[in-house]
Every structure is written in structure tokens, then in C-alpha cells.
Design an enzyme around this catalytic site. Structure first.
Site, PDB file in Angstrom:
ATOM      1  N   HIS A   1      58.909  43.013  43.394  1.00 50.47           N
ATOM      2  CA  HIS A   1      58.224  43.130  44.682  1.00 50.47           C
ATOM      3  C   HIS A   1      59.238  42.744  45.761  1.00 50.47           C
ATOM      4  O   HIS A   1      59.200  41.644  46.307  1.00 50.47           O
ATOM      5  CB  HIS A   1      57.013  42.185  44.685  1.00 50.47           C
ATOM      6  CG  HIS A   1      56.073  42.373  45.828  1.00 50.47           C
ATOM      7  ND1 HIS A   1      54.729  42.559  45.669  1.00 50.47           N
ATOM      8  CD2 HIS A   1      56.270  42.376  47.173  1.00 50.47           C
ATOM      9  CE1 HIS A   1      54.130  42.661  46.834  1.00 50.47           C
ATOM     10  NE2 HIS A   1      55.054  42.551  47.779  1.00 50.47           N
TER      11      HIS A   1
ATOM     12  N   TYR B   1      46.643  49.392  54.664  1.00 46.20           N
ATOM     13  CA  TYR B   1      46.305  48.488  55.752  1.00 46.20           C
ATOM     14  C   TYR B   1      45.986  49.238  57.048  1.00 46.20           C
ATOM     15  O   TYR B   1      45.009  48.960  57.707  1.00 46.20           O
ATOM     16  CB  TYR B   1      47.468  47.527  56.029  1.00 46.20           C
ATOM     17  CG  TYR B   1      47.765  46.537  54.941  1.00 46.20           C
ATOM     18  CD1 TYR B   1      47.180  45.271  54.946  1.00 46.20           C
ATOM     19  CD2 TYR B   1      48.661  46.838  53.918  1.00 46.20           C
ATOM     20  CE1 TYR B   1      47.471  44.338  53.957  1.00 46.20           C
ATOM     21  CE2 TYR B   1      48.956  45.918  52.921  1.00 46.20           C
ATOM     22  CZ  TYR B   1      48.359  44.670  52.951  1.00 46.20           C
ATOM     23  OH  TYR B   1      48.644  43.759  51.966  1.00 46.20           O
TER      24      TYR B   1
ATOM     25  N   GLU C   1      46.603  46.530  47.407  1.00 47.27           N
ATOM     26  CA  GLU C   1      46.610  45.575  48.529  1.00 47.27           C
ATOM     27  C   GLU C   1      45.753  46.125  49.652  1.00 47.27           C
ATOM     28  O   GLU C   1      45.827  47.320  49.967  1.00 47.27           O
ATOM     29  CB  GLU C   1      48.025  45.333  49.071  1.00 47.27           C
ATOM     30  CG  GLU C   1      48.920  44.488  48.212  1.00 47.27           C
ATOM     31  CD  GLU C   1      50.276  44.242  48.867  1.00 47.27           C
ATOM     32  OE1 GLU C   1      50.352  44.238  50.123  1.00 47.27           O
ATOM     33  OE2 GLU C   1      51.257  44.054  48.126  1.00 47.27           O
TER      34      GLU C   1
ATOM     35  N   ARG D   1      46.715  40.371  40.546  1.00 47.33           N
ATOM     36  CA  ARG D   1      47.959  41.115  40.671  1.00 47.33           C
ATOM     37  C   ARG D   1      49.058  40.159  41.123  1.00 47.33           C
ATOM     38  O   ARG D   1      48.957  39.523  42.180  1.00 47.33           O
ATOM     39  CB  ARG D   1      47.807  42.261  41.676  1.00 47.33           C
ATOM     40  CG  ARG D   1      49.103  43.031  41.848  1.00 47.33           C
ATOM     41  CD  ARG D   1      48.965  44.265  42.721  1.00 47.33           C
ATOM     42  NE  ARG D   1      50.297  44.802  42.939  1.00 47.33           N
ATOM     43  CZ  ARG D   1      50.922  44.845  44.121  1.00 47.33           C
ATOM     44  NH1 ARG D   1      50.322  44.411  45.212  1.00 47.33           N
ATOM     45  NH2 ARG D   1      52.139  45.337  44.214  1.00 47.33           N
TER      46      ARG D   1
ATOM     47  N   ASN E   1      48.644  50.533  48.519  1.00 51.37           N
ATOM     48  CA  ASN E   1      48.542  49.429  49.473  1.00 51.37           C
ATOM     49  C   ASN E   1      48.157  50.029  50.816  1.00 51.37           C
ATOM     50  O   ASN E   1      48.943  50.775  51.404  1.00 51.37           O
ATOM     51  CB  ASN E   1      49.870  48.681  49.584  1.00 51.37           C
ATOM     52  CG  ASN E   1      50.206  47.898  48.326  1.00 51.37           C
ATOM     53  OD1 ASN E   1      49.428  47.867  47.375  1.00 51.37           O
ATOM     54  ND2 ASN E   1      51.360  47.267  48.318  1.00 51.37           N
TER      55      ASN E   1
ATOM     56  N   GLU F   1      56.004  49.043  46.754  1.00 53.22           N
ATOM     57  CA  GLU F   1      56.385  49.594  48.059  1.00 53.22           C
ATOM     58  C   GLU F   1      57.879  49.899  48.190  1.00 53.22           C
ATOM     59  O   GLU F   1      58.559  49.411  49.103  1.00 53.22           O
ATOM     60  CB  GLU F   1      55.963  48.648  49.184  1.00 53.22           C
ATOM     61  CG  GLU F   1      54.477  48.400  49.254  1.00 53.22           C
ATOM     62  CD  GLU F   1      54.066  47.523  50.427  1.00 53.22           C
ATOM     63  OE1 GLU F   1      52.877  47.558  50.786  1.00 53.22           O
ATOM     64  OE2 GLU F   1      54.930  46.805  50.980  1.00 53.22           O
TER      65      GLU F   1
END
Length: 524
Positions: free
Chosen positions: A168, A356, A429, A123, A354, A214
Site C-alpha cells: 500500500h 471517495y 475504501e 482490510r 476505492n 491504488e
């Protein structure tokens, strides 16, 4: 020469042995010291073996500004991040991405590392300022086109699938100078023009496209708190010279959503049938747990998602903003035109997740919250950094925005699955960051993080989530936005002075994980 080879093989054997020991310890541990709420997959049903589908994508993720460097090479002009990082005090260590990890020149060697890991997808994002230095007001930069053509061909030559994001965070600074970028509806024309160029030059080989990475983070940090470019906010939200933290994030988000819809419609009508690719969007996700069992806090957790994730996804799936936003913001929330609503349906082939971290959410609509701590009308009257018994949700890491809570991965994937009717998902991610404390190669905490989060991903797939890929952030240490080079996420350590890449334990672990699951899929 033979002695050097022998030493290399001995070093590799030692690394593999250490990896095996760590993996074994991770497997045998109860995980209770780090993750009290995490139940290992092995504990659920030890005798059952999970097999990923044969076409599942295992990859690594990167972005143009964080990796490429070469900031004015081959016809590229300034991006918004080139300008922003040049302002004193904006980046923690005063650094920038002018060189970053020099991926622009070193990508063949980096692709060698990926090939050795055994990944089948990579990616990456394209630099808008490298392809259209002046947006639609100038010519296509063939130097940038030629670079990405060579790179895409090299990726494919190694049996790796390119998974490409159009932007991005970075845009040509020209668009900020001309008309204020995302605050102006004109940007829709620019983004559609840019997308058209990318689909035309690369779409015959790129089968996975994401329009934005994002956008929720981009809008909140760029227009509410002002910590990202263009650094606009109200005085009560941050230290900015101008901006409106209540209105401007809504306008910027609205123009991003309309730009996404325009690019997808273009792809659907002119390119998709012949090129046979897929197109979606990548969102940052946070799993919000209510800080208490009260109805008010449970509703606050739902509002937190509305003002963070579904703010962008509901319009492109359902053609409208979330109910919670409409009720609280009223006329401040921009309206979609009939043409927008007509074309907004069916604008996602997949959603990139994504994932986290997770947080506690506290109600500030029916409860009193401390001033200056969040929880404003702009945030849905939710304080999304609440503590429970003085502690955040999950294990702190030393990185201020990031705590470890593997269960949040499972919860987030199931939330998206249920809300958006089992839409295909890619974990675009997921990774573990540590403060820069020297050369740490035995990154056992990253290994444990990846193991536990992948276990959570498997549980979600068992429950029916249509997850089709996992991309680790990241292959390399890199420029981590406003943290500069103070945080390291790489499976390979990078010496930023020499650009030397050195494998960490996590690289060997990920290679072994992919190999084992590929073998199981083949046996299946």
C-alpha cells in the site's frame, strides 16, 4: 465499581440515543441541501427492503504505514515513506509515521473495537520492509513474519476475515537505492519474490489478496507531480530535482502491471488450488462527469478514465492499454511482450474500488484550456478539475481533493461492471475526511456521507453490479500521507499524544447498520 459501570451504561445509552436521532433525521431528510443529484433509496421504492447477501463483507480498512508505527522494530528497515517523511516540507504538519496509531503494538485492542462493531472482515496491508528488509538481496525477517502470523490468527479468532494487500504505497528503501524501484524492470523479480513469501507463510489462512493498492495514485503522485516518493517530476509539473513527468509514470505503471501479473500467475500455479483464496487489485476511482453536454467534453470524460483507471485495469483484463492512451501517446507507451500478453489474461478474481470523490472533466484536445491547470498530453488532454458555473462537482468538504457526490459511487460501480463483464467488486475504501479541528465526536456529516454512499452502492447492486463487500476508511484517525495528521477519517477519534481511542457517532451508526442488515439477511 457499580457506580462506574452505571455511568458507562448511561453514557452508552446517550450515544445510542443520539445515534438513533441522527439516523432518523438522515432518513427523513430530502438530502437536497447537500446532494442535489442524490436520490435516496427510500424515494425510489419505499416499500422495497434491500437485503445484502449473507456472505457480504462489512469491514474497515487500514494500511501498514498509516497505522503500524514501530518503524524499526523487530528487524524492519527503512521504507520509502520513512525516508520521504524525514525530508523537510514534504508533509503538511512536518509529521511522520514512526508511531502513527501504534497499531503494531495495539492491534489486539483495535481488533476488540472491530469485533464490537460487528464487522466480518478487516482490510490491512503488510509492510514489505518488515518482511524483506533488503528485498530479494537479503534474508526473510522472521520477526516480521511472526508478528503478522500472530495478528492474522487473532483476526480469525474473532470471526473476522483478513483481506490483505501486499503493498500500500510503501516499499523497502533498499530497492530505491539499488536500482530505482518501479522505473527498473528488476522490480518484477523482487515483487514476485515478496509475494511468494507472503503466500507461503500466510496463504493457508488469508483467502483475499490484493497485489497493489491504488497504483494509479502511486504513479501519478510519485512520478508526475512528485508529491509522493520518490518525488520525481518535470519542472512544469512540480518542484522536483529530477524526473520526466511524461515518460516515467508510463514506465513505472508498466512495471507495476507486469509485477501484478507475475504475482497472480505465481498464486494461480503454486498456491491457489490448495489455499483456495482469491486475488485481485485495488484501484483508486474518480467518477468523471463531462462539464458540458458537448461531444468534446463527453469524450474527455472517457479519456479521463482511460488515463486514470483503465490504464491499469485494461492490461490485466484485456491484455492491452486503453485505446485512448494508445492513440494519444503512441510509441511513448511501453509495449507488452508476447509472454506478458499470454499471461495477462485471467489475472483478476476481483477488483477493489476505492471510491471517495467525483469531478468534472473538460476537453483540452479540441478546446483551449488555461496553461498550468492540467490537461496536458500526459493527462490525455483532459482538465479533470473543471468547475461548472464556478463550482466543483458535489459538495466541498474542506479537504482540497475531496467533494461529496454519492451518485459517483453508483456510476463508478456500474462503469466497472459494464466494462469488465460483471467482474466481482469490493468497495475497499470509502469514508469521510474532515480537517483536524479538535475532538469532534458527533460526526453527523460522516454519518450522512456513509448513509448516502451505501444507498448508492445498493442501487448499483440492484442494477446488477456484483458488489461483495464494503470497507469503511477508516476505523481510526491515522497518518494521512502528505496531509500528516491534519485530516481525520476515523470512526474512532485518536488522541495522537496518548493513543486513546474514543468512539464517534459514526461508529455507533455503522454498528447499527451492520446489525440491521445482518438480521435482514438471516430472516431472508
Amino acid at each position: 465499581m457499580e457506580t462506574a459501570k452505571s455511568s458507562m451504561y448511561i453514557s452508552q445509552f446517550r450515544l445510542w440515543l443520539l445515534c438513533f436521532i441522527i439516523i432518523t433525521l438522515v432518513s427523513l431528510s430530502s438530502s437536497s441541501r447537500w446532494y442535489d443529484d442524490h436520490i435516496s433509496l427510500r424515494e425510489i421504492k419505499a416499500e422495497e427492503t434491500f437485503h445484502f447477501p449473507k456472505n457480504f463483507l462489512f469491514g474497515t480498512a487500514s494500511s501498514a504505514y498509516q497505522y503500524e508505527g514501530a518503524y524499526l522494530t523487530d528487524g524492519k528497515t527503512l521504507s520509502n515513506w520513512d525516508v520521504f517523511t524525514n525530508i523537510s516540507g514534504k508533509i503538511a504538519d512536518g509529521s511522520h509515521g514512526k508511531i502513527a496509531v501504534d497499531h503494531y503494538h495495539r492491534y489486539p485492542g483495535d481488533l476488540d473495537l472491530m469485533e464490537d462493531l460487528g464487522v466480518n472482515s478487516y482490510r490491512l496491508s503488510l509492510s514489505w520492509a518488515r518482511i524483506l528488509p533488503k528485498g530479494r538481496f537479503g534474508d526473510v525477517n522472521m520477526g516480521g513474519i511472526d508478528h503478522y502470523n500472530r495478528m492474522i490468527n487473532d483476526i480469525l479468532k474473532r470471526g473476522i476475515e483478513p483481506f490483505v494487500t501486499l503493498t500500500h504505497y510503501d516499499i523497502p528503501q533498499e530497492l530505491e537505492f539499488r536500482y530505482g524501484s518501479w522505473l527498473n524492470p528488476q522490480i518484477r523479480e523482487d515483487f514476485e519474490h515478496y509475494a511468494n513469501i507472503c503466500f507461503r507463510y500466510f496463504g493457508d489462512r488469508v483467502k483475499f489478496w490484493a497485489t497493489f493498492n491504488e497504483p494509479n495514485v502511486q504513479v501519478i503522485l510519485g512520478y508526475r507531480t512528485g508529491t509522493y516518493p520518490p518525488s520525481r517530476c518535470s519542472k512544469t509539473f512540480g518542484n522536483c530535482s529530477c524526473g520526466d513527468s511524461y515518460i516515467e509514470p508510463l514506465l513505472a505503471a508498466h512495471n507495476i502491471i507486469r509485477s501484478h501479473v507475475a504475482a497472480v500467475n505465481l498464486y494461480r500455479t503454486k498456491f491457489q488450488e490448495q489455499q483456495r483464496g482469491k486475488i485481485g487489485i485495488v484501484m483508486n476511482t474518480i467518477w468523471f462527469e463531462p462539464v458540458s453536454d458537448s461531444l468534446a467534453d463527453r469524450l474527455a470524460a472517457e479519456r479521463a478514465q482511460a488515463f486514470y483507471l483503465t490504464w491499469f485495469l485494461d492490461p490485466v483484463v484485456f491484455g492491452r492499454y486503453p485505446r485512448e492512451m494508445r492513440e494519444i501517446l503512441g510509441e511513448d507507451l511501453p509495449e507488452f511482450t508476447k509472454d506478458d500478453l499470454k499471461s495477462s489474461k485471467n489475472t483478476l478474481d476481483f477488483v477493489g474500488i476505492n471510491q471517495y470523490t467525483s469531478r468534472y472533466a473538460k476537453d483540452c484536445l479540441h478546446s483551449v484550456c488555461e496553461p498550468g491547470k492540467g490537461g496536458s498530453r500526459a493527462e490525455g488532454f483532459v482538465y479533470a478539475k473543471a468547475l461548472k458555473d464556478g463550482l466543483p462537482l458535489g459538495e466541498p468538504t474542506g479537504v482540497n481533493w475531496f467533494s461529496v457526490y454519492p451518485q459517483g459511487m453508483e456510476e463508478m460501480l456500474m462503469y466497472a461492471t459494464k466494462r469488465y463483464k460483471n467482474i466481482p467488486l469490493y468497495v475497499t475504501e470509502n469514508g469521510f475526511g474532515e480537517n483536524n479541528t479538535g475532538v469532534l465526536l458527533n460526526d453527523y456529516r460522516r454519518v450522512k456521507f456513509m448513509s448516502n454512499y451505501l444507498d448508492a452502492l445498493k442501487r448499483a447492486m440492484r442494477k446488477g453490479a456484483d458488489v461483495r463487500g464494503y470497507f469503511a476508511w477508516s476505523l481510526l484517525d491515522n497518518f494521512e500521507w502528505i496531509s500528516g495528521y491534519t485530516i481525520r477519517f476515523g470512526m474512532y477519534h485518536v488522541d495522537f499524544n496518548t493513543q486513546e481511542r474514543t468512539p464517534r457517532l459514526s461508529a455507533s451508526w455503522y454498528k447499527n447498520f451492520i446489525f440491521q442488515h445482518r438480521a435482514q439477511s438471516k430472516d431472508d
